[in-house]
Design a protein around this motif. Structure first.
Motif, mmCIF file in Angstrom:
data_model
loop_
_atom_site.group_PDB
_atom_site.id
_atom_site.type_symbol
_atom_site.label_atom_id
_atom_site.label_comp_id
_atom_site.label_asym_id
_atom_site.label_seq_id
_atom_site.Cartn_x
_atom_site.Cartn_y
_atom_site.Cartn_z
ATOM 1 N N LEU A 44 0.836 -1.202 0.000
ATOM 2 C CA LEU A 44 0.000 0.000 0.000
ATOM 3 C C LEU A 44 0.869 1.250 0.000
ATOM 4 C CD1 LEU A 44 -2.855 -0.998 2.497
ATOM 5 C CD2 LEU A 44 -3.017 -0.779 0.007
ATOM 6 N N ALA A 45 1.964 1.225 0.773
ATOM 7 C CA ALA A 45 2.894 2.359 0.767
ATOM 8 C C ALA A 45 3.494 2.544 -0.623
ATOM 9 C CB ALA A 45 3.999 2.141 1.802
ATOM 10 N N MET A 46 3.900 1.447 -1.241
ATOM 11 C CA MET A 46 4.446 1.505 -2.598
ATOM 12 C C MET A 46 3.409 2.041 -3.584
ATOM 13 S SD MET A 46 5.406 -1.701 -5.042
ATOM 14 C CE MET A 46 3.633 -2.024 -5.146
ATOM 15 N N THR A 47 2.175 1.565 -3.466
ATOM 16 C CA THR A 47 1.113 1.996 -4.377
ATOM 17 C C THR A 47 0.833 3.483 -4.233
ATOM 18 O OG1 THR A 47 0.105 -0.202 -4.279
ATOM 19 C CG2 THR A 47 -1.288 1.608 -5.039
ATOM 20 N N GLY A 48 0.796 3.976 -2.994
ATOM 21 C CA GLY A 48 0.583 5.403 -2.775
ATOM 22 C C GLY A 48 1.666 6.253 -3.409
ATOM 23 N N GLY A 198 -4.534 2.789 4.644
ATOM 24 C CA GLY A 198 -4.088 3.159 3.303
ATOM 25 C C GLY A 198 -3.561 4.573 3.236
ATOM 26 N N ALA A 199 -4.204 5.493 3.961
ATOM 27 C CA ALA A 199 -3.762 6.890 3.958
ATOM 28 C C ALA A 199 -2.392 7.056 4.610
ATOM 29 C CB ALA A 199 -4.795 7.759 4.670
ATOM 30 N N THR A 200 -2.190 6.415 5.762
ATOM 31 C CA THR A 200 -0.891 6.521 6.421
ATOM 32 C C THR A 200 0.200 5.826 5.611
ATOM 33 O OG1 THR A 200 -1.374 4.551 7.775
ATOM 34 C CG2 THR A 200 -1.881 6.709 8.732
ATOM 35 N N ALA A 201 -0.161 4.721 4.953
ATOM 36 C CA ALA A 201 0.803 4.048 4.083
ATOM 37 C C ALA A 201 1.220 4.969 2.940
ATOM 38 C CB ALA A 201 0.201 2.752 3.532
ATOM 39 N N THR A 202 0.273 5.711 2.386
ATOM 40 C CA THR A 202 0.586 6.638 1.307
ATOM 41 C C THR A 202 1.544 7.728 1.773
ATOM 42 O OG1 THR A 202 -1.569 6.246 0.312
ATOM 43 C CG2 THR A 202 -0.392 8.222 -0.388
ATOM 44 N N LEU A 218 9.925 -0.402 -2.393
ATOM 45 C CA LEU A 218 9.229 0.268 -1.284
ATOM 46 C C LEU A 218 8.331 -0.711 -0.528
ATOM 47 C CD1 LEU A 218 8.185 3.733 -2.788
ATOM 48 C CD2 LEU A 218 9.975 3.279 -1.108
ATOM 49 N N SER A 219 7.860 -1.748 -1.208
ATOM 50 C CA SER A 219 6.999 -2.725 -0.536
ATOM 51 C C SER A 219 7.749 -3.504 0.538
ATOM 52 C CB SER A 219 6.399 -3.704 -1.557
ATOM 53 O OG SER A 219 7.412 -4.476 -2.170
ATOM 54 N N LEU A 220 9.086 -3.524 0.451
ATOM 55 C CA LEU A 220 9.879 -4.234 1.452
ATOM 56 C C LEU A 220 9.865 -3.530 2.811
ATOM 57 C CD1 LEU A 220 12.965 -5.257 -0.725
ATOM 58 C CD2 LEU A 220 10.927 -6.603 -0.184
ATOM 59 N N LEU A 221 9.311 -2.332 2.858
ATOM 60 C CA LEU A 221 9.131 -1.647 4.141
ATOM 61 C C LEU A 221 8.238 -2.455 5.072
ATOM 62 C CD1 LEU A 221 8.635 2.000 2.846
ATOM 63 C CD2 LEU A 221 10.571 1.185 4.195
ATOM 64 N N LEU A 222 7.511 -3.424 4.528
ATOM 65 C CA LEU A 222 6.643 -4.273 5.353
ATOM 66 C C LEU A 222 7.430 -4.954 6.468
ATOM 67 C CD1 LEU A 222 3.937 -5.729 5.898
ATOM 68 C CD2 LEU A 222 4.682 -7.479 4.263
ATOM 69 N N ILE A 223 8.652 -5.426 6.175
ATOM 70 C CA ILE A 223 9.441 -6.141 7.186
ATOM 71 C C ILE A 223 9.775 -5.211 8.347
ATOM 72 C CG2 ILE A 223 11.531 -7.462 7.617
ATOM 73 C CD1 ILE A 223 9.544 -8.790 5.728
ATOM 74 N N LYS A 224 10.194 -3.981 8.041
ATOM 75 C CA LYS A 224 10.505 -3.022 9.105
ATOM 76 C C LYS A 224 9.242 -2.686 9.898
ATOM 77 C CE LYS A 224 14.342 -2.524 6.644
ATOM 78 N NZ LYS A 224 15.648 -3.071 6.992
ATOM 79 N N ALA A 225 8.130 -2.519 9.170
ATOM 80 C CA ALA A 225 6.874 -2.163 9.827
ATOM 81 C C ALA A 225 6.407 -3.267 10.764
ATOM 82 C CB ALA A 225 5.805 -1.858 8.777
ATOM 83 N N LEU A 226 6.541 -4.516 10.338
ATOM 84 C CA LEU A 226 6.149 -5.632 11.193
ATOM 85 C C LEU A 226 7.029 -5.705 12.440
ATOM 86 C CD1 LEU A 226 5.377 -8.541 8.705
ATOM 87 C CD2 LEU A 226 3.764 -7.413 10.246
ATOM 88 N N ALA A 227 8.324 -5.493 12.267
ATOM 89 C CA ALA A 227 9.225 -5.518 13.427
ATOM 90 C C ALA A 227 8.824 -4.470 14.445
ATOM 91 C CB ALA A 227 10.670 -5.297 12.969
ATOM 92 N N ILE A 228 8.466 -3.282 13.974
ATOM 93 C CA ILE A 228 8.074 -2.196 14.878
ATOM 94 C C ILE A 228 6.739 -2.492 15.542
ATOM 95 C CG2 ILE A 228 7.341 0.228 14.917
ATOM 96 C CD1 ILE A 228 9.497 0.689 12.717
ATOM 97 N N ALA A 229 5.775 -2.978 14.753
ATOM 98 C CA ALA A 229 4.458 -3.289 15.318
ATOM 99 C C ALA A 229 4.548 -4.373 16.371
ATOM 100 C CB ALA A 229 3.498 -3.702 14.203
ATOM 101 N N ILE A 230 5.346 -5.406 16.107
ATOM 102 C CA ILE A 230 5.483 -6.509 17.068
ATOM 103 C C ILE A 230 6.231 -6.057 18.314
ATOM 104 C CG2 ILE A 230 6.580 -8.763 17.422
ATOM 105 C CD1 ILE A 230 5.940 -9.346 14.453
ATOM 106 N N LEU A 231 7.313 -5.296 18.134
ATOM 107 C CA LEU A 231 8.082 -4.830 19.281
ATOM 108 C C LEU A 231 7.279 -3.854 20.141
ATOM 109 C CD1 LEU A 231 10.726 -4.608 20.898
ATOM 110 C CD2 LEU A 231 11.470 -2.842 19.269
ATOM 111 N N GLY A 232 6.591 -2.925 19.519
ATOM 112 C CA GLY A 232 5.842 -1.931 20.286
ATOM 113 C C GLY A 232 4.565 -2.473 20.886
ATOM 114 N N GLY A 233 4.011 -3.510 20.271
ATOM 115 C CA GLY A 233 2.711 -4.027 20.687
ATOM 116 C C GLY A 233 1.708 -3.732 19.592
ATOM 117 N N LEU A 234 1.067 -4.753 19.057
ATOM 118 C CA LEU A 234 0.232 -4.583 17.873
ATOM 119 C C LEU A 234 -0.942 -3.639 18.085
ATOM 120 C CD1 LEU A 234 0.199 -8.224 16.489
ATOM 121 C CD2 LEU A 234 0.941 -6.196 15.240
#
Length: 295
Positions: A44-48, A198-202, A218-234
């Motif tokens: 979604l970030a890549m698409t935006g 979708g808006a924040t991804a854009t 840009l779609s590979l940002l998913l891995i970083k985003a997942l690491a942050i979401a899991i570490l911070g708390g979903l």
């Protein structure tokens, strides 16, 4: 040891971490409302970013208008994904719904370069290329401004989830059946969460596209985003902020300190190591709520 270099890496890592956190914010917004992990956030970030570029390059629109239109388009795309795809999965095993979001990620990752071309696109949002000097420190201007914008949007999200409609969305996350019983339109709340994702991804895609160009990576940002979401708390927006700083700092210092010792490549494994350690040692993350079910 070059302490000036370490300081530069640390400062750069913190601002990069904020930009990563903006991608992760969409994952948390959707999870807080629907309890579903969105694996399509990177695409979604890549698409935006692609759509922003297409509006400026194809129609000659000013950048500010292209950004607004792209955010609106991705807000609508997020809501459409929920309405046309995910809503049909009601009653199905949660793993199948998560796999559906992964399928959307893979589809968009191939579709956007196929439509707009695989070559890297330049996205100029008006940030000067000249670095900023703070004493002996050299700071990338695009990273600095992008990080500050990301921080502002994350703070806005915290305020939003404490507003009246934000409380409604949190109520939906806590108990959808009870929310239905008091007249809350659960489907609309979940659709809005996907639209906001979708808006924040854009916004994140535009910032990253301005920094490194727009292409499929840009779609590979998913891995970083997942690491942050899991570490911070979903389900924690403040957790996204802190975890983003931690991931960005760890990644930057690993690149500058460990790479010269072991060779290149440590930057790419930092996020994976953080995901693994968090799941093993603190599965609910730093600020995630632990749900206890009585049998």
């Amino acid at each position: 040891m070059d302490y000036v270099l370490i300081a530069e890496l640390a400062v750069s890592g913190l601002f990069v971490g904020l930009m990563y956190a903006l991608v992760s914010l969409g994952i948390v917004l959707i999870y807080k409302t629907s309890g579903l992990v969105n694996l399509a956030q990177g695409a979604l970030a890549m698409t935006g970013a692609y759509i922003t570029w297409a509006i400026t390059a194809g129609f000659g629109a000013p950048m500010w208008l292209a950004i607004i239109l792209a955010i609106l388009v991705l807000f609508g795309l997020g809501m459409s994904i929920e309405r046309l795809a995910l809503r049909r999965m009601i009653g199905q095993p949660i793993i199948m719904t998560i796999m559906l979001t992964l399928g959307i990620e893979i589809m968009l990752r191939g579709l956007m370069p196929g439509v707009f071309g695989a070559a890297v696109k330049r996205l100029d949002i008006g940030i000067p290329q000249a670095p900023i000097f703070v004493g002996e420190l050299l700071i990338n201007r695009a990273t600095l401004i992008g990080g500050l914008i990301a921080l502002g949007l994350i703070v806005v999200s915290v305020v939003f989830f404490n507003s009246r409609y934000g409380v409604v969305m949190r109520a939906v996350a806590d108990d959808q059946t009870a929310s239905w019983s008091v007249g809350i339109r659960v489907e609309r709340a979940i659709a809005v969460a996907w639209g906001l994702g979708g808006a924040t991804a854009t916004a994140a895609g535009i910032l990253w596209g301005a920094t490194q160009g727009v292409d499929w990576s840009l779609s590979l940002l998913l891995i970083k985003a997942l690491a942050i979401a899991i570490l911070g708390g979903l389900d924690s927006i403040p957790g996204v902020l802190l975890a983003g700083l931690i991931v960005g700092l760890a990644e930057s210092l690993a690149t500058g300190v460990i790479d010269p010792i072991v060779g290149a490549g440590t930057r790419d494994i930092v996020a994976s190591v953080i995901i693994l350690l968090t799941l093993l040692l603190k599965p609910h993350g730093l600020f995630g709520r632990e749900h206890i079910e009585r049998v």
